[in-house]
Enzyme design. Structure first.
Site, PDB file in Angstrom:
ATOM      1  N   ASP A 271       0.859  -1.165   0.000  1.00 56.85           N
ATOM      2  CA  ASP A 271       0.000   0.000   0.000  1.00 56.85           C
ATOM      3  C   ASP A 271       0.910   1.235   0.000  1.00 56.85           C
ATOM      4  OD1 ASP A 271      -3.233   0.508   1.598  1.00 56.85           O
ATOM      5  OD2 ASP A 271      -2.142   1.736   0.145  1.00 56.85           O
TER       6      ASP A 271
HETATM    7  C1  GLC Z   1      -4.393   4.248  -0.216  1.00 55.46           C
HETATM    8  C2  GLC Z   1      -5.275   3.070   0.156  1.00 55.46           C
HETATM    9  C3  GLC Z   1      -5.330   2.006  -0.899  1.00 55.46           C
HETATM   10  C4  GLC Z   1      -5.176   2.637  -2.259  1.00 55.46           C
HETATM   11  C5  GLC Z   1      -3.763   3.202  -2.350  1.00 55.46           C
HETATM   12  C6  GLC Z   1      -3.527   3.945  -3.678  1.00 55.46           C
HETATM   13  O1  GLC Z   1      -3.734   4.740   0.919  1.00 55.46           O
HETATM   14  O2  GLC Z   1      -5.042   2.430   1.396  1.00 55.46           O
HETATM   15  O3  GLC Z   1      -6.585   1.319  -0.744  1.00 55.46           O
HETATM   16  O4  GLC Z   1      -5.377   1.673  -3.280  1.00 55.46           O
HETATM   17  O5  GLC Z   1      -3.454   4.066  -1.261  1.00 55.46           O
HETATM   18  O6  GLC Z   1      -4.326   5.080  -3.718  1.00 55.46           O
END
Ligand code: GLC
Length: 725
Positions: A271
């Site tokens: 993430d």
């Molecule tokens: C965010 C979220 C994730 C998302 C990623 C890209 O913090 O936790 O669900 O896909 O970053 O935006």
């Protein structure tokens, strides 16, 4: 066939051939993903982050970008790859397409309330196809974190509290999102967040998760296992720690379970900046150690921190990282790009105009959005048959801070949607009545302040009307990522408004436009009817109006328990009996509250009624490997066509480890005309009866099982089945 064995010999050999031509820097580059949307300017160099990314791309040091502004930018970066890099490996372009792209569908928690996974698969496919017009080949969805805590803002993105239902939706969503209409028209899904992110302590986002391996395997992993079996091409590792080890550094999760036990062949991506956050977690002293922990745990791609490209080559050259691990990650990344046809067609071929223009959305997506919205609506209360409203009503007051909102019905994760595309509740009601019905609107109060400046006008407006529709709820920014609440009440001045309007004695219908379950038992005392309408997307107003006026008989059923109060949390149907189930003193009860929820899992009312006959079955005793057939007659005993979600729950009465009082094992959504009877059959197989025994082995233990068939997790008749040794 197990769809998760998707890498063909041809893909593997082609990927190996490409790998053989790559430098160590290019390999680390494939494992690097950047956020195009995050674009600070470096004060020392004066370079913007995008300048840096473009330069890195030209050097073959970037494998993926996300949050691009559209097709033109996507094509430009893919051309840069072909013109400047040695191996021309196309970028994998990602985006958070969680519940729609330009056509925004209901939030996933709403879609799960429709108990219609096939419909969710269709909205996922429509979303992927719209996103492809902007070069997106990787959607960071579905979010399949099981959660039991409505304080957690991301419950809005979830499929609710039940592992079985989340598994059924995970399969449908992965298969729907992963369109494959040919090279350049294919999409990878990314089930997330692996794992247990939804069990963050105190319902606070990113917070600590400490759970048993049993909880992990019984409750958290099933939807992800189903997603992998359904051929998911990637999985996103979560921010949180699990039992002391953050997911990105958690070899047990990313390698032992995902690779060795499940045979997952896709990409594991972190993430956002989660590799860097290993330092903040306190398991890595610096970026180099964060890099080492992540690659050794089995993380293939680093989202946005840049740590992989900065340290992997060095660590490999110093002999601290086995280059084999890097090669395996790169092979998986290239295999996905080959699978998507990106090498054949890296440029955008989906014609945007087929999907959306400045002023309009594709008609078939709009009707899909309307269908998904209407089926997501849950009727929670309907006294004195206040609903459906009659179209001969002379005067309807529509009062509340959510009535006219165009942004809030889009819900969280809707940045590609446009408020102008939304039909508000007020507009939906206005378009649903004839000229003989007067609609009077006033805001009544604020959502984000206790101001009662609008109260007098609201009471005057209500006084004039025959019936009042209260449009209440949460703004779109009150749920979603990093949007957790300690209160589950209606925010702002909404309670004061509702109670003041109720005192007038008019029929009152409350429509709740929220991203989560609320704990508002008091609302029952000041309304005749309550409609849980969630954040329903672009067709919100039309769908709610169809329910309010009876054009559609509501069929939604809750997939997350509505608590009586925050103190009960975590509260969920899947609970265990304990040695002292709630009763009087010296039992598992509260001295200041009931232990019962406000509305249970699976609950929802209808404008018609259904009679459940006796459960029929052939054999009451079966052997371990036999399937158990049972059936039941359901009759629509009302005057309207209606849909019923027939739910089947199981309890293993005595087992080597404690079992939940009920586990959802199957369901069927049926539609019956007035007076119509149908027979619903369920086959209870080994997979429904099996448990993780004391040694964590999946097995069916002989003994008695109780099986319920009913309208929700608190209702229904049961039969007893005996599994013989
Ligand atoms: C965010 C979220 C994730 C998302 C990623 C890209 O913090 O936790 O669900 O896909 O970053 O935006």
């Amino acid at each position: 066939m197990n769809q998760h064995k998707w890498t063909t010999p041809e893909i593997r050999s082609k990927a190996a051939e490409i790998l053989s031509r790559m430098s160590l820097e290019e390999k680390a580059g494939q494992m690097t993903q950047y956020d195009w949307g995050f674009n600070p300017i470096n004060p020392d160099t004066g370079l913007s982050q995008r300048d840096v990314i473009i330069d890195q791309i030209a050097q073959g040091k970037v494998g993926s970008v996300f949050n691009l502004p559209g097709a033109e930018q996507a094509n430009s970066l893919q051309k840069l790859i072909l013109d400047k890099t040695a191996n021309g490996i196309p970028l994998l372009i990602g985006r958070d397409v969680i519940h729609g792209y330009r056509t925004i569908f209901p939030i996933p928690l709403a879609q799960s309330s429709a108990w219609n996974p096939e419909l969710a698969g269709k909205t996922a496919a429509a979303s992927s196809r719209e996103a492809q017009t902007d070069g997106v080949a990787w959607v960071f969805a579905p979010m399949i974190d099981v959660t039991r805590d409505p304080r957690w803002g991301r419950i809005a993105e979830s499929i609710g509290e039940d592992p079985y239902l989340a598994s059924v939706y995970a399969k449908a969503w992965v298969e729907g999102a992963q369109t494959d209409d040919g090279p350049g028209l294919a999409t990878a899904s990314c089930p997330k967040h692996f794992a247990a992110y939804g069990l963050a302590e105190a319902g606070r986002d990113y917070n600590t998760v400490d759970i048993s391996d049993r909880m992990l395997r019984e409750v958290i992993l099933p939807p992800f296992r189903e997603a992998v079996e359904s051929g998911a091409l990637s999985i996103m590792a979560s921010f949180n720690e699990i039992n002391g080890t953050p997911a990105c550094a958690n070899r047990y999760l990313l390698t032992t379970i995902l690779r060795e036990e499940w045979g997952f062949e896709g990409i594991v991506v972190s993430d956002y900046n989660a590799v860097q956050e290993l330092i903040t977690h306190g398991v890595a002293a610096d970026e180099e150690e964060a890099c080492l922990l992540s690659i050794n745990a089995g993380l293939d791609m680093d989202m946005s921190s840049g740590i992989y490209i900065r340290y992997l080559p060095k660590l490999v050259r110093e002999g601290k990282v086995d280059e084999r691990l890097v090669d395996e990650a790169v092979l998986r990344i290239i295999a996905v790009k080959l699978k998507l046809g990106l090498f054949e067609q890296p440029f955008v071929t989906a014609i945007a105009s087929e999907y959306a223009t400045e002023s309009s959305l594709p008609p078939e997506h709009l009707s899909l959005a309307r269908q998904s919205a209407r089926e997501s609506i849950v009727l929670l209360r309907n006294e004195k048959e206040t609903l459906p409203l009659s179209r001969s009503t002379a005067s309807i007051a529509v009062i509340g801070p959510l009535a006219k909102s165009l942004q809030d019905p889009l819900g969280c994760w809707s940045f590609d949607g446009r408020p102008d595309d939304v039909v508000s509740l007020l507009e939906g009601i206005r378009q649903s009545v004839g000229s003989n019905t007067a609609i009077h609107y006033t805001q009544g109060c604020d959502v984000e302040s206790d101001s009662d400046a609008g109260l007098d006008e609201a009471l005057e407006t209500a006084h004039q009307a025959d019936v009042v529709v209260l449009a209440l709820g949460e703004t779109y920014l009150m749920s979603g990522e990093a949007r957790c609440r300690t209160s589950l009440d209606l925010p702002g001045g909404q309670r004061k408004l509702a109670e003041a309007v109720a005192a007038l004695g008019k029929p009152v219908v409350a429509v709740l436009i929220t991203g989560r379950p609320l704990a508002i038992p008091w609302l029952q005392d000041c309304t005749d009817s309550i409609v849980q309408a969630w954040h329903l997307g672009v067709q919100s107003g039309h769908a709610i109006a169809e329910v309010l006026f009876g054009d559609y008989n509501p069929s939604g059923r809750l997939t997350a328990t509505f608590p009586l109060n925050v103190g009960q949390i975590p509260i969920y149907y899947y609970r265990k009996n304990t040695g002292r189930p709630p009763g009087g003193v010296y039992t598992s009860y509260y001295i200041d509250s009931s232990t019962d929820p406000l509305y249970p899992f699976g609950y929802g009312l209808s404008y018609t009624s259904f009679r459940y006959g006796a459960i029929r079955y052939e054999k009451q005793r079966i052997s371990k490997d036999e399937a158990f057939e049972l059936s039941i007659e359901i009759t629509n005993t009302g005057t309207r066509e209606g849909e019923e979600v027939v739910q089947c729950y199981i309890r293993d009465e005595v087992a080597s480890v404690t079992q939940p009082l009920k586990k959802l094992a199957a369901f069927r959504k049926i539609k019956l005309a007035p007076g119509e009877t149908t027979t619903v059959s369920f086959t209870i197989s080994e997979s429904s009866l099996a448990i993780l025994d004391a040694d964590m082995n999946l097995t069916v233990e002989p003994g008695h099982f109780t099986i319920w068939i009913g309208a929700n997790s608190s209702a229904g008749e049961s039969v007893r089945l005996t599994v013989e040794a």
